[in-house]
Each structure stands twice: as structure tokens, then as C-alpha cells.
Design a protein around this motif. Sequence first.
Motif, mmCIF file in Angstrom:
data_model
loop_
_atom_site.group_PDB
_atom_site.id
_atom_site.type_symbol
_atom_site.label_atom_id
_atom_site.label_comp_id
_atom_site.label_asym_id
_atom_site.label_seq_id
_atom_site.Cartn_x
_atom_site.Cartn_y
_atom_site.Cartn_z
ATOM 1 N N GLY A 159 47.176 -2.748 64.024
ATOM 2 C CA GLY A 159 47.475 -1.935 65.195
ATOM 3 C C GLY A 159 48.596 -0.936 64.999
ATOM 4 O O GLY A 159 49.118 -0.385 65.970
ATOM 5 N N GLY A 160 48.958 -0.685 63.760
ATOM 6 C CA GLY A 160 50.087 0.181 63.473
ATOM 7 C C GLY A 160 49.926 1.633 63.874
ATOM 8 O O GLY A 160 50.905 2.365 63.941
ATOM 9 N N PHE A 161 48.701 2.070 64.166
ATOM 10 C CA PHE A 161 48.485 3.479 64.492
ATOM 11 C C PHE A 161 48.103 3.696 65.960
ATOM 12 O O PHE A 161 47.788 4.808 66.356
ATOM 13 C CB PHE A 161 47.389 4.077 63.595
ATOM 14 N N ARG A 162 48.140 2.659 66.759
ATOM 15 C CA ARG A 162 47.696 2.758 68.153
ATOM 16 C C ARG A 162 48.695 3.462 69.063
ATOM 17 O O ARG A 162 48.351 3.826 70.168
ATOM 18 C CB ARG A 162 47.412 1.365 68.699
ATOM 19 N N HIS A 163 49.904 3.609 68.610
ATOM 20 C CA HIS A 163 50.957 4.150 69.472
ATOM 21 C C HIS A 163 51.057 5.676 69.448
ATOM 22 O O HIS A 163 51.934 6.247 70.090
ATOM 23 C CB HIS A 163 52.306 3.534 69.085
ATOM 24 N N THR A 164 50.172 6.346 68.728
ATOM 25 C CA THR A 164 50.214 7.802 68.680
ATOM 26 C C THR A 164 48.867 8.373 69.125
ATOM 27 O O THR A 164 47.829 7.708 68.987
ATOM 28 C CB THR A 164 50.513 8.313 67.247
ATOM 29 N N PRO A 165 48.881 9.602 69.639
ATOM 30 C CA PRO A 165 47.623 10.187 70.111
ATOM 31 C C PRO A 165 46.668 10.583 68.983
ATOM 32 O O PRO A 165 45.464 10.670 69.200
ATOM 33 C CB PRO A 165 48.063 11.417 70.916
ATOM 34 N N ARG A 166 47.169 10.811 67.791
ATOM 35 C CA ARG A 166 46.296 11.200 66.668
ATOM 36 C C ARG A 166 45.467 9.997 66.249
ATOM 37 O O ARG A 166 45.984 8.897 66.036
ATOM 38 C CB ARG A 166 47.136 11.686 65.493
ATOM 39 N N SER A 167 44.171 10.208 66.109
ATOM 40 C CA SER A 167 43.288 9.087 65.768
ATOM 41 C C SER A 167 43.496 8.628 64.329
ATOM 42 O O SER A 167 43.864 9.428 63.455
ATOM 43 C CB SER A 167 41.819 9.477 65.970
ATOM 44 N N ALA A 168 43.238 7.351 64.109
ATOM 45 C CA ALA A 168 43.326 6.803 62.758
ATOM 46 C C ALA A 168 42.291 7.463 61.847
ATOM 47 O O ALA A 168 42.539 7.663 60.659
ATOM 48 C CB ALA A 168 43.136 5.289 62.781
ATOM 49 N N ASP A 169 41.141 7.830 62.400
ATOM 50 C CA ASP A 169 40.104 8.507 61.608
ATOM 51 C C ASP A 169 40.591 9.865 61.113
ATOM 52 O O ASP A 169 40.336 10.242 59.964
ATOM 53 C CB ASP A 169 38.825 8.688 62.423
ATOM 54 N N ALA A 170 41.272 10.597 61.978
ATOM 55 C CA ALA A 170 41.781 11.913 61.575
ATOM 56 C C ALA A 170 42.827 11.765 60.479
ATOM 57 O O ALA A 170 42.830 12.531 59.507
ATOM 58 C CB ALA A 170 42.369 12.645 62.783
ATOM 59 N N SER A 171 43.694 10.790 60.614
ATOM 60 C CA SER A 171 44.708 10.561 59.574
ATOM 61 C C SER A 171 44.065 10.086 58.284
ATOM 62 O O SER A 171 44.510 10.445 57.189
ATOM 63 C CB SER A 171 45.753 9.544 60.057
ATOM 64 N N TRP A 172 43.026 9.283 58.379
ATOM 65 C CA TRP A 172 42.293 8.824 57.194
ATOM 66 C C TRP A 172 41.690 10.014 56.450
ATOM 67 O O TRP A 172 41.785 10.112 55.222
ATOM 68 C CB TRP A 172 41.217 7.830 57.605
ATOM 69 N N ALA A 173 41.086 10.938 57.187
ATOM 70 C CA ALA A 173 40.520 12.137 56.565
ATOM 71 C C ALA A 173 41.618 12.956 55.880
ATOM 72 O O ALA A 173 41.421 13.452 54.760
ATOM 73 C CB ALA A 173 39.781 12.981 57.608
ATOM 74 N N TRP A 174 42.757 13.077 56.522
ATOM 75 C CA TRP A 174 43.898 13.791 55.922
ATOM 76 C C TRP A 174 44.340 13.099 54.641
ATOM 77 O O TRP A 174 44.592 13.744 53.624
ATOM 78 C CB TRP A 174 45.052 13.848 56.928
#
Length: 189
Positions: A159-174
Amino acid sequence: MARAGITPERLTRAAAELADEEGFEHLTVSAVARRLGVRDPSLYAHIRNARELKERVALLALEELADAAAAAVAGRAGRDALVAFADAYRSYALSHPGRYAAARFELDIRTVAGSAAPRHSELTRAVLRGYGLPEPDETDAIRFLHGTFHGYVTLEAQGGFRHTPRSADASWAWLLDTLDFALRNRPRP
């Protein structure tokens, strides 16, 4: 004598499902016996102890993950292979959290050699061939990729990425774009 209906394969599958539901760290012979509707001693016809039970789940996880990665990268090269490989890794880790944890269970060297573990390195090397890295860069890149993937999916699963509006999928693609760039632009000696 082994209890009717319980096979080593059924026992391993039940343990893997339990690990996914409850966590690999909570996997016990008693919990699997309850899941199968038998008493603990019934399982000892198929396993010596709790460690062997965990080893079996680890071996299953390594095989499943290698099969998923191999299917994903088949016929791909370069960035396409990297993305397919990484996505298979992430998907498996998020879909099977207990098995994914089991894949990191410490096995003795002989067990590792006879398992699907060497396929993971071979698959990663196959992905990296598209980048033309010489040794020892290729070995370093294998560690870099696996460390990056493991760190990301572990944080995501917790759950480390749930606190921000940017999706985990978008960060994964980056992350994948950045890895591809780094591998393509690695300075040569």
C-alpha cells in the motif's frame, strides 16, 4: 499410508493458496491440514516437516513465475521484452502475494539448481540480449532489474503508493521507460 485424496501436488496447491490468502509467513502444517479437512499427521505421509512444505510452495512459485515470464517474453526483444517481462513479474507478485514471498524462501544450493530458479536468470539474460551488455554489466543489470522490480512490487503490495493521486500503473510505466533508457545508454568501457 497416505490419506486417500491427498497427493503431494494437492497438498502443495492447498499450501500455495493458503499462503496467498494468509501470507507465506503464516503457512503451517496445521493450517494446511485444516484447509484440507484432515489432521496434521495425515500430511506427514507427504512431507517431513514445515520447512519441506514451504520449500514445495517456493518451488511451485518459482516454476509458475518462470512460466509466466517465458510466455510473456516469447517473440519479443528490446524494450518490448523488458516491459513484458516486468509486467509478468509484477502481475504475479500482486496476484499471488504468498507465492511471490515463497519464491524468495532460502533453498539449499542443490534444490535451487534443480528448480526453475536458473530459468529466471536465463530469461533475464534473454531480455538483456537486446541491449548488448557485456559481462560483468549483464550480471549487474540482472541484479538491477530484479532489485528494482522487487522493491516496486513490494512497496505497491504493502500500500505504499495509495497516498498519492498518481496511479501506481503510471509510475510503473515511468519506471520501465527509465530502465529501458538506462540500459540503452549504459556507458561502454
